[in-house]
Design an enzyme around this catalytic site. Structure first.
Site, PDB file in Angstrom:
ATOM      1  N   SER A 130       0.830  -1.215   0.000  1.00 20.66           N
ATOM      2  CA  SER A 130       0.000   0.000   0.000  1.00 20.66           C
ATOM      3  C   SER A 130       0.858   1.256   0.000  1.00 20.66           C
ATOM      4  O   SER A 130       1.882   1.324   0.701  1.00 20.66           O
ATOM      5  CB  SER A 130      -0.893   0.036   1.242  1.00 20.66           C
ATOM      6  OG  SER A 130      -1.849  -0.996   1.214  1.00 20.66           O
ATOM      7  N   LYS A 175     -11.815  11.488  -8.336  1.00 19.44           N
ATOM      8  CA  LYS A 175     -10.531  12.162  -8.043  1.00 19.44           C
ATOM      9  C   LYS A 175     -10.604  13.655  -8.377  1.00 19.44           C
ATOM     10  O   LYS A 175      -9.957  14.472  -7.700  1.00 19.44           O
ATOM     11  CB  LYS A 175      -9.374  11.501  -8.794  1.00 19.44           C
ATOM     12  CG  LYS A 175      -9.022  10.091  -8.310  1.00 19.44           C
ATOM     13  CD  LYS A 175      -8.628  10.033  -6.841  1.00 19.44           C
ATOM     14  CE  LYS A 175      -7.977   8.708  -6.475  1.00 19.44           C
ATOM     15  NZ  LYS A 175      -7.769   8.559  -5.009  1.00 19.44           N
ATOM     16  N   TYR A 221     -10.452   4.147 -16.204  1.00 19.64           N
ATOM     17  CA  TYR A 221     -10.431   4.768 -14.871  1.00 19.64           C
ATOM     18  C   TYR A 221     -11.820   5.343 -14.549  1.00 19.64           C
ATOM     19  O   TYR A 221     -12.253   5.344 -13.406  1.00 19.64           O
ATOM     20  CB  TYR A 221      -9.330   5.829 -14.776  1.00 19.64           C
ATOM     21  CG  TYR A 221      -8.949   6.156 -13.334  1.00 19.64           C
ATOM     22  CD1 TYR A 221      -8.420   5.177 -12.503  1.00 19.64           C
ATOM     23  CD2 TYR A 221      -9.116   7.441 -12.814  1.00 19.64           C
ATOM     24  CE1 TYR A 221      -8.074   5.462 -11.189  1.00 19.64           C
ATOM     25  CE2 TYR A 221      -8.767   7.735 -11.505  1.00 19.64           C
ATOM     26  CZ  TYR A 221      -8.247   6.738 -10.695  1.00 19.64           C
ATOM     27  OH  TYR A 221      -7.924   7.017  -9.397  1.00 19.64           O
TER      28      TYR A 221
HETATM   29  P1  NAD Z   1      -4.449  -0.078  -1.564  1.00 19.29           P
HETATM   30  O1  NAD Z   1      -5.444  -1.081  -2.036  1.00 19.29           O
HETATM   31  O2  NAD Z   1      -3.264  -0.580  -0.884  1.00 19.29           O
HETATM   32  O3  NAD Z   1      -5.155   1.034  -0.659  1.00 19.29           O
HETATM   33  C1  NAD Z   1      -6.507   1.384  -0.796  1.00 19.29           C
HETATM   34  C2  NAD Z   1      -7.101   1.420   0.590  1.00 19.29           C
HETATM   35  O4  NAD Z   1      -8.444   1.910   0.573  1.00 19.29           O
HETATM   36  C3  NAD Z   1      -7.165   0.028   1.243  1.00 19.29           C
HETATM   37  O5  NAD Z   1      -6.448   0.036   2.446  1.00 19.29           O
HETATM   38  C4  NAD Z   1      -8.642  -0.158   1.508  1.00 19.29           C
HETATM   39  O6  NAD Z   1      -8.893  -0.882   2.694  1.00 19.29           O
HETATM   40  C5  NAD Z   1      -9.096   1.288   1.635  1.00 19.29           C
HETATM   41  N1  NAD Z   1     -10.547   1.437   1.560  1.00 19.29           N
HETATM   42  C6  NAD Z   1     -11.372   1.081   0.532  1.00 19.29           C
HETATM   43  N2  NAD Z   1     -12.662   1.339   0.867  1.00 19.29           N
HETATM   44  C7  NAD Z   1     -12.643   1.867   2.120  1.00 19.29           C
HETATM   45  C8  NAD Z   1     -13.651   2.328   3.011  1.00 19.29           C
HETATM   46  N3  NAD Z   1     -14.960   2.278   2.698  1.00 19.29           N
HETATM   47  N4  NAD Z   1     -13.273   2.817   4.218  1.00 19.29           N
HETATM   48  C9  NAD Z   1     -11.963   2.861   4.560  1.00 19.29           C
HETATM   49  N5  NAD Z   1     -10.971   2.436   3.768  1.00 19.29           N
HETATM   50  C10 NAD Z   1     -11.308   1.937   2.555  1.00 19.29           C
HETATM   51  O7  NAD Z   1      -4.047   0.748  -2.891  1.00 19.29           O
HETATM   52  P2  NAD Z   1      -3.162   2.064  -3.081  1.00 19.29           P
HETATM   53  O8  NAD Z   1      -2.768   2.031  -4.507  1.00 19.29           O
HETATM   54  O9  NAD Z   1      -2.152   2.176  -2.020  1.00 19.29           O
HETATM   55  O10 NAD Z   1      -4.247   3.230  -2.943  1.00 19.29           O
HETATM   56  C11 NAD Z   1      -4.127   4.297  -2.015  1.00 19.29           C
HETATM   57  C12 NAD Z   1      -4.537   5.618  -2.654  1.00 19.29           C
HETATM   58  O11 NAD Z   1      -3.600   5.949  -3.666  1.00 19.29           O
HETATM   59  C13 NAD Z   1      -5.914   5.623  -3.320  1.00 19.29           C
HETATM   60  O12 NAD Z   1      -6.539   6.867  -3.089  1.00 19.29           O
HETATM   61  C14 NAD Z   1      -5.564   5.511  -4.786  1.00 19.29           C
HETATM   62  O13 NAD Z   1      -6.572   6.070  -5.595  1.00 19.29           O
HETATM   63  C15 NAD Z   1      -4.305   6.349  -4.811  1.00 19.29           C
HETATM   64  N6  NAD Z   1      -3.449   6.186  -5.990  1.00 19.29           N
HETATM   65  C16 NAD Z   1      -3.012   4.936  -6.349  1.00 19.29           C
HETATM   66  C17 NAD Z   1      -2.203   4.790  -7.470  1.00 19.29           C
HETATM   67  C18 NAD Z   1      -1.726   3.428  -7.918  1.00 19.29           C
HETATM   68  O14 NAD Z   1      -1.379   3.277  -9.096  1.00 19.29           O
HETATM   69  N7  NAD Z   1      -1.658   2.437  -7.060  1.00 19.29           N
HETATM   70  C19 NAD Z   1      -1.827   5.932  -8.220  1.00 19.29           C
HETATM   71  C20 NAD Z   1      -2.279   7.183  -7.813  1.00 19.29           C
HETATM   72  C21 NAD Z   1      -3.093   7.299  -6.692  1.00 19.29           C
HETATM   73  O1  0WE Z   2      -7.075   4.927  -7.876  1.00 17.04           O
HETATM   74  C1  0WE Z   2      -6.655   3.907  -8.347  1.00 17.04           C
HETATM   75  C2  0WE Z   2      -7.401   2.605  -8.143  1.00 17.04           C
HETATM   76  C3  0WE Z   2      -8.671   2.797  -7.409  1.00 17.04           C
HETATM   77  C4  0WE Z   2      -9.593   1.606  -7.345  1.00 17.04           C
HETATM   78  C5  0WE Z   2      -9.238   0.309  -7.683  1.00 17.04           C
HETATM   79  C6  0WE Z   2     -10.157  -0.724  -7.546  1.00 17.04           C
HETATM   80  C7  0WE Z   2      -9.870  -2.143  -7.941  1.00 17.04           C
HETATM   81  C8  0WE Z   2     -10.677  -3.122  -7.126  1.00 17.04           C
HETATM   82  C9  0WE Z   2     -10.865   1.847  -6.902  1.00 17.04           C
HETATM   83  N1  0WE Z   2     -11.787   0.856  -6.766  1.00 17.04           N
HETATM   84  C10 0WE Z   2     -11.440  -0.409  -7.073  1.00 17.04           C
HETATM   85  N2  0WE Z   2     -12.387  -1.382  -6.896  1.00 17.04           N
HETATM   86  C11 0WE Z   2     -12.096  -2.693  -6.969  1.00 17.04           C
HETATM   87  O2  0WE Z   2     -12.998  -3.563  -6.856  1.00 17.04           O
HETATM   88  N3  0WE Z   2      -5.507   3.953  -9.097  1.00 17.04           N
HETATM   89  C12 0WE Z   2      -4.917   5.228  -9.395  1.00 17.04           C
HETATM   90  C13 0WE Z   2      -4.868   2.753  -9.692  1.00 17.04           C
HETATM   91  C14 0WE Z   2      -5.380   2.612 -11.076  1.00 17.04           C
HETATM   92  O3  0WE Z   2      -6.598   2.075 -11.308  1.00 17.04           O
HETATM   93  C15 0WE Z   2      -6.808   2.124 -12.670  1.00 17.04           C
HETATM   94  C16 0WE Z   2      -5.712   2.723 -13.301  1.00 17.04           C
HETATM   95  C17 0WE Z   2      -4.796   3.055 -12.273  1.00 17.04           C
HETATM   96  C18 0WE Z   2      -3.486   3.733 -12.442  1.00 17.04           C
HETATM   97  C19 0WE Z   2      -7.912   1.704 -13.418  1.00 17.04           C
HETATM   98  C20 0WE Z   2      -7.892   1.871 -14.786  1.00 17.04           C
HETATM   99  C21 0WE Z   2      -6.809   2.466 -15.420  1.00 17.04           C
HETATM  100  C22 0WE Z   2      -5.698   2.896 -14.686  1.00 17.04           C
END
Ligand code: NAD
Ligand code: 0WE
Length: 255
Positions: free
Chosen positions: A19, A162, A155
């Site tokens: 995470s 977002k 997305y």
């Molecule tokens: P992650 O799955 O590790 O973290 C997502 C978290 O959201 C999880 O801990 C999950 O338990 C929590 N969550 C979901 N629903 C919830 C609810 N109802 N109440 C409380 N918590 C809840 O994935 P990550 O990639 O570390 O995502 C963290 C943040 O970073 C998100 O906002 C995501 O949009 C953002 N982000 C991710 C990426 C990527 O590519 N991974 C890029 C840019 C931004």
């Molecule tokens: O914010 C995100 C992911 C957020 C997310 C991901 C999931 C997968 C599992 C929100 N909801 C869900 N629900 C689920 O059931 N990112 C920035 C990562 C991400 O997600 C994408 C991306 C990128 C980058 C989806 C499509 C295209 C690019």
């Protein structure tokens, strides 16, 4: 020299060691901060507790951000344990998987509501409750993605959520600035986390990102953690309402 010794910081959104929030938590711990963690359900609690304990942290509290009662309990628990709060890491998002797959024009009313509630309203809900606890001012940091500003295939509703989150950062920064509470966001490039697992073609997205990004590599958990340290420390004292790209320069590209 530790930058954050004595600072009390709430970290929301750790699901496992991959995470983004976990990378940030490790960096905050290294700089001497005292941390509290939240989990959304029992399955996640089983992952978060051992991780928190590895940083000598015993404060691990439930919070499903869809529940006002959970949010109320979380902040009253922090009030009684800590009395004050210096920072929040808001690193969570959720949309129904089907809404990331089907054509955007077919997004359901309930899918829209859920994505915006969990991914955007939750920041407002936390900031409103944190205000009274941030007696010496504070720093609130959230995570966003380029899909808020530009169309990224699949997305979809998360892009709209977002966009609402980023706008909320600005309105919260304006509202809470007089209390010396700063609100900012990091817009991270794609990272393979739980939230990215099962996204169709994510591996291809990472490969083309590394090929095209000015820095010719993918973004790491550590990249985001370093920038987060800046925002949660006094190094960024003059900055609020800002969205900072931690994306190896990807967002500057045109054709
Ligand atoms: P992650 O799955 O590790 O973290 C997502 C978290 O959201 C999880 O801990 C999950 O338990 C929590 N969550 C979901 N629903 C919830 C609810 N109802 N109440 C409380 N918590 C809840 O994935 P990550 O990639 O570390 O995502 C963290 C943040 O970073 C998100 O906002 C995501 O949009 C953002 N982000 C991710 C990426 C990527 O590519 N991974 C890029 C840019 C931004
Ligand atoms: O914010 C995100 C992911 C957020 C997310 C991901 C999931 C997968 C599992 C929100 N909801 C869900 N629900 C689920 O059931 N990112 C920035 C990562 C991400 O997600 C994408 C991306 C990128 C980058 C989806 C499509 C295209 C690019």
């Amino acid at each position: 020299m530790a930058m954050l010794s004595g600072k009390k910081i709430l970290v929301c959104g750790v699901a496992n060691e991959r995470s983004i929030a976990w990378g940030i938590a490790e960096a905050l711990h290294r700089e001497g901060a005292e941390l509290a963690f939240t989990y959304v359900n029992e399955a996640i609690e089983k992952r978060v507790r051992p991780l928190a304990e590895s940083l000598n942290c015993k404060t691990v509290l439930p919070c499903d951000v869809q529940s006002d009662a959970d949010l109320d309990n979380l902040f009253s628990e922090l009030e009684s344990r800590w009395g004050t709060l210096d920072g929040i890491v808001h690193s969570l998002a959720f949309a129904e998987r089907e809404d990331l797959g089907r054509p955007f024009s077919k997004t359901s009313r309930e899918g829209f509501r859920l994505a915006l509630d969990v991914s955007a309203y939750s920041l407002i809900a936390m900031a409103g409750r944190a205000e009274a606890l941030m007696k010496n001012g504070g720093s609130i940091l959230t995570m966003t993605y380029l899909g808020s500003q530009r169309v990224v295939s699949n997305y979809n509703i998360m892009g709209v959520a977002k966009a609402a989150l980023e706008s909320s950062v600005r309105y919260l920064a304006a509202d809470l600035g007089a209390k010396h509470i700063r609100v900012n966001a990091i817009s991270a490039g794609p990272i393979k986390t739980l939230a990215a697992s099962g996204i169709p073609h994510f591996r291809e997205l990472l490969a083309s990102f590394a090929e095209r990004a000015p820095l010719k590599r993918n973004v790491s958990q550590e990249d985001v953690a370093q920038a987060s340290l800046f925002y949660l420390s006094p190094m960024s004292n003059g900055i609020s309402g800002e969205i900072t790209y931690v994306d190896c320069g990807f967002n500057i590209l045109g054709v």
